[in-house]
Design a protein around this motif. Structure first.
Motif, short mmCIF file in Angstrom:
data_model
loop_
_atom_site.label_atom_id
_atom_site.label_comp_id
_atom_site.label_asym_id
_atom_site.label_seq_id
_atom_site.Cartn_x
_atom_site.Cartn_y
_atom_site.Cartn_z
N TRP A 1 7.00 -26.98 87.66
CA TRP A 1 7.65 -25.99 88.52
C TRP A 1 6.77 -24.74 88.66
O TRP A 1 6.72 -24.12 89.73
CB TRP A 1 9.01 -25.61 87.96
N SER A 2 6.10 -24.36 87.60
CA SER A 2 5.23 -23.18 87.69
C SER A 2 4.04 -23.45 88.62
O SER A 2 3.61 -22.56 89.36
CB SER A 2 4.74 -22.80 86.30
N ILE A 3 3.50 -24.67 88.58
CA ILE A 3 2.40 -25.01 89.50
C ILE A 3 2.88 -24.96 90.94
O ILE A 3 2.18 -24.44 91.83
CB ILE A 3 1.84 -26.40 89.14
N ALA A 4 4.09 -25.50 91.19
CA ALA A 4 4.63 -25.46 92.55
C ALA A 4 4.82 -24.02 93.02
O ALA A 4 4.51 -23.67 94.17
CB ALA A 4 5.94 -26.23 92.60
N ALA A 5 5.35 -23.15 92.14
CA ALA A 5 5.55 -21.75 92.51
C ALA A 5 4.22 -21.06 92.79
O ALA A 5 4.09 -20.28 93.75
CB ALA A 5 6.30 -21.03 91.40
N ALA A 6 3.20 -21.32 91.97
CA ALA A 6 1.88 -20.71 92.20
C ALA A 6 1.29 -21.18 93.53
O ALA A 6 0.67 -20.39 94.26
CB ALA A 6 0.95 -21.06 91.04
N ALA A 7 1.48 -22.47 93.85
CA ALA A 7 0.96 -22.98 95.13
C ALA A 7 1.66 -22.32 96.32
O ALA A 7 1.01 -21.98 97.33
CB ALA A 7 1.13 -24.50 95.18
N ILE A 8 2.97 -22.09 96.21
CA ILE A 8 3.71 -21.44 97.30
C ILE A 8 3.24 -20.00 97.49
O ILE A 8 3.03 -19.53 98.63
CB ILE A 8 5.22 -21.51 97.01
N VAL A 9 3.06 -19.27 96.39
CA VAL A 9 2.60 -17.88 96.49
C VAL A 9 1.20 -17.83 97.09
O VAL A 9 0.89 -16.97 97.94
CB VAL A 9 2.66 -17.20 95.11
N VAL B 1 6.65 -11.23 90.78
CA VAL B 1 7.49 -11.19 89.56
C VAL B 1 8.21 -12.52 89.37
O VAL B 1 8.33 -13.04 88.26
CB VAL B 1 8.48 -10.02 89.65
N MET B 2 8.69 -13.10 90.46
CA MET B 2 9.38 -14.38 90.35
C MET B 2 8.40 -15.51 90.00
O MET B 2 8.78 -16.48 89.34
CB MET B 2 10.09 -14.70 91.66
N LEU B 3 7.15 -15.39 90.41
CA LEU B 3 6.15 -16.36 89.98
C LEU B 3 5.99 -16.32 88.46
O LEU B 3 5.94 -17.37 87.79
CB LEU B 3 4.81 -16.07 90.66
N TYR B 4 5.92 -15.12 87.91
CA TYR B 4 5.88 -14.97 86.44
C TYR B 4 7.13 -15.55 85.79
O TYR B 4 7.05 -16.25 84.76
CB TYR B 4 5.73 -13.49 86.07
N THR B 5 8.30 -15.28 86.38
CA THR B 5 9.56 -15.74 85.79
C THR B 5 9.64 -17.26 85.77
O THR B 5 10.06 -17.87 84.77
CB THR B 5 10.75 -15.16 86.56
N VAL B 6 9.26 -17.90 86.88
CA VAL B 6 9.28 -19.37 86.92
C VAL B 6 8.31 -19.96 85.89
O VAL B 6 8.62 -20.94 85.21
CB VAL B 6 8.95 -19.86 88.35
N VAL C 1 -0.57 -16.98 84.72
CA VAL C 1 -1.07 -17.18 83.35
C VAL C 1 -0.23 -16.40 82.35
O VAL C 1 0.07 -16.88 81.24
CB VAL C 1 -2.55 -16.77 83.26
N TRP C 2 0.17 -15.19 82.73
CA TRP C 2 1.02 -14.39 81.84
C TRP C 2 2.34 -15.11 81.59
O TRP C 2 2.83 -15.17 80.45
CB TRP C 2 1.25 -13.03 82.49
N GLY C 3 2.94 -15.66 82.63
CA GLY C 3 4.18 -16.41 82.45
C GLY C 3 4.00 -17.63 81.57
O GLY C 3 4.85 -17.93 80.71
N LEU C 4 2.88 -18.35 81.74
CA LEU C 4 2.62 -19.52 80.89
C LEU C 4 2.43 -19.10 79.43
O LEU C 4 2.89 -19.79 78.50
CB LEU C 4 1.37 -20.26 81.38
N TYR C 5 1.76 -17.97 79.21
CA TYR C 5 1.57 -17.49 77.84
C TYR C 5 2.91 -17.16 77.20
O TYR C 5 3.17 -17.53 76.04
CB TYR C 5 0.67 -16.26 77.84
N VAL C 6 3.76 -16.47 77.94
CA VAL C 6 5.09 -16.13 77.39
C VAL C 6 5.89 -17.39 77.09
O VAL C 6 6.57 -17.49 76.06
CB VAL C 6 5.84 -15.20 78.37
#
Length: 402
Positions: A112-120, A99-104, A156-161
């Protein structure tokens, strides 16, 4: 009803996040026994208070996930790493990491979203390679792929939003900008209308007041010598004042809304030049009017321009030419233009000028509206001349349409 509920929830995002965190927290607590006793796999049980601490650390910060998305994601990621380091059982609260990956991805910049996706994704790899050690490499990859797909879908959902929000914000900004531009155009149009009314007011007031002043001076001089002439002068003053009031009411009427005063008198035109010249003669300035060429039907607005140019020129002659000056007005109908020439034999270049008048500027502006021109200046042999040329062939259709 649902629309109002949705709007209310949008105004209270923290309450929405609380409503999300509470079910996850409740679900995690409801299965606490499963995670505090030995079970299959290679994960070891934890004490109930340790499990409660991990669950609380993963659920409570979700209340502030929209306000501080990066900080909450970093905190939950650290809790998940501690959970992995102590080989604690994975529970429902770990869903908050996705959920936090989507939020970021939805709230923060793209990097920042790429960094979060890499961490997950790194966490998923570590978890699979540690807790599925009895499987071969192919089975580990088949276990890792669903985690990767789920994490990618949330990203991807977070990027779309995020993109949708930026697009909506851009549309709103564009609408506001267009509204500001519309208001600016309205202000410019209002300023132009005020300038037009100011020119009209100047022409009316300057002409009428000049006539009234001259007639008042003559009446005060003749009241004891020739009462009849003084009476006629006072009658001229009254008629001029009433005419000025009528024209002022007509011009100011465009500024009123819902005025029930009724229709006003028509705008003056070329046919009223004879009356204008008669008023000037009555005021004490000898004027001759000559018309040459074949008269043609001209638009009302163009006729008003001709009338105002002649009126302003004669008003200036009466004010500056001197007491013994005479004037002549010549109107010529050409094939493609109307020419106006107003001459006097007064002071000319020696006439005083206080620099406060706007008549010459107003004449030039009026003529420019129809592609015409106005020339003014002292005459070589003495006196002053105003010459104007107004095209009537090409601008006629545009003027009629306006």
């Amino acid at each position: 009803m649902f629309v109002r509920l949705f709007r209310w929830l949008r105004r209270h995002p923290r309450l929405v996040d609380l409503l999300w965190a509470l079910p996850i927290l409740g679900t995690s607590l409801s299965v606490i026994g499963t995670y505090t006793h030995p079970n299959i796999m290679y994960q070891r049980p934890v004490a109930w208070y340790a499990y409660l601490a991990i669950v609380s650390a993963m659920c409570v910060p979700m209340i502030w996930r929209r306000r501080w998305p990066r900080a909450v994601f970093a905190f939950i990621s650290c809790v998940a790493f501690v959970q992995w380091a102590f080989n604690a059982q994975v529970g429902p609260a770990d869903l908050n990491l996705f959920v936090m990956l989507y939020t970021v991805a939805a709230e923060c910049a793209f990097l920042w979203s790429i960094a979060a996706a890499a961490i997950v994704e790194l966490g998923a790899v570590l978890a699979v390679w540690r807790w599925w050690v009895d499987q071969d490499a192919g089975q580990k990859w088949s276990t890792l792929i669903p985690f990767t797909i789920f994490a990618g879908a949330m990203w991807v959902w977070g990027l779309y939003v995020s993109t949708r929000r930026k697009y909506t914000a851009e549309l709103e900004e564009r609408a506001k900008r267009l509204e500001r531009e519309r208001d600016a155009h309205m202000q410019v149009a209002a300023a132009g209308e005020r300038a037009r009314i100011a020119r009209e007011m100047h022409d009316v007031i300057a002409h009428s007041v000049s006539v009234m002043v001259v007639q008042a001076d003559g009446a005060s001089y003749m009241v004891d010598i020739d009462p009849a002439r003084a009476r006629r002068a006072m009658e001229t003053i009254g008629a001029t004042g009433r005419q000025a009031l009528t024209e002022m009411r007509r011009m100011l009427g465009v500024l009123r809304e819902g005025d029930d005063a009724g229709p006003y008198a028509p705008q003056p035109g070329i046919e009223q030049l004879t009356e204008l010249v008669g008023q000037i003669r009555t005021a004490g300035l000898p004027v001759d009017l000559t018309v040459e060429g074949v008269p043609s039907e001209l638009p009302t607005a163009l006729q008003l321009t001709v009338y105002r140019i002649v009126q302003e020129a004669l008003t200036n002659t009466r004010k500056h030419a001197g007491p013994a000056a005479t004037a002549e007005v010549n109107l010529y109908y050409g094939d493609d233009a109307v020419e106006i020439r107003i001459r006097d034999d007064g002071r000319g270049a020696a006439a005083p000028d206080d620099g406060r008048g706007h008549g010459l500027v107003g004449m030039s502006e009026r003529a420019a509206l129809y592609g015409g021109s106005v020339r003014t200046g002292p005459r070589p042999g003495g006196g002053y001349e105003v010459s104007a040329r107004l095209p009537v062939t090409e601008p006629r259709a545009e003027t009629s349409a306006a």
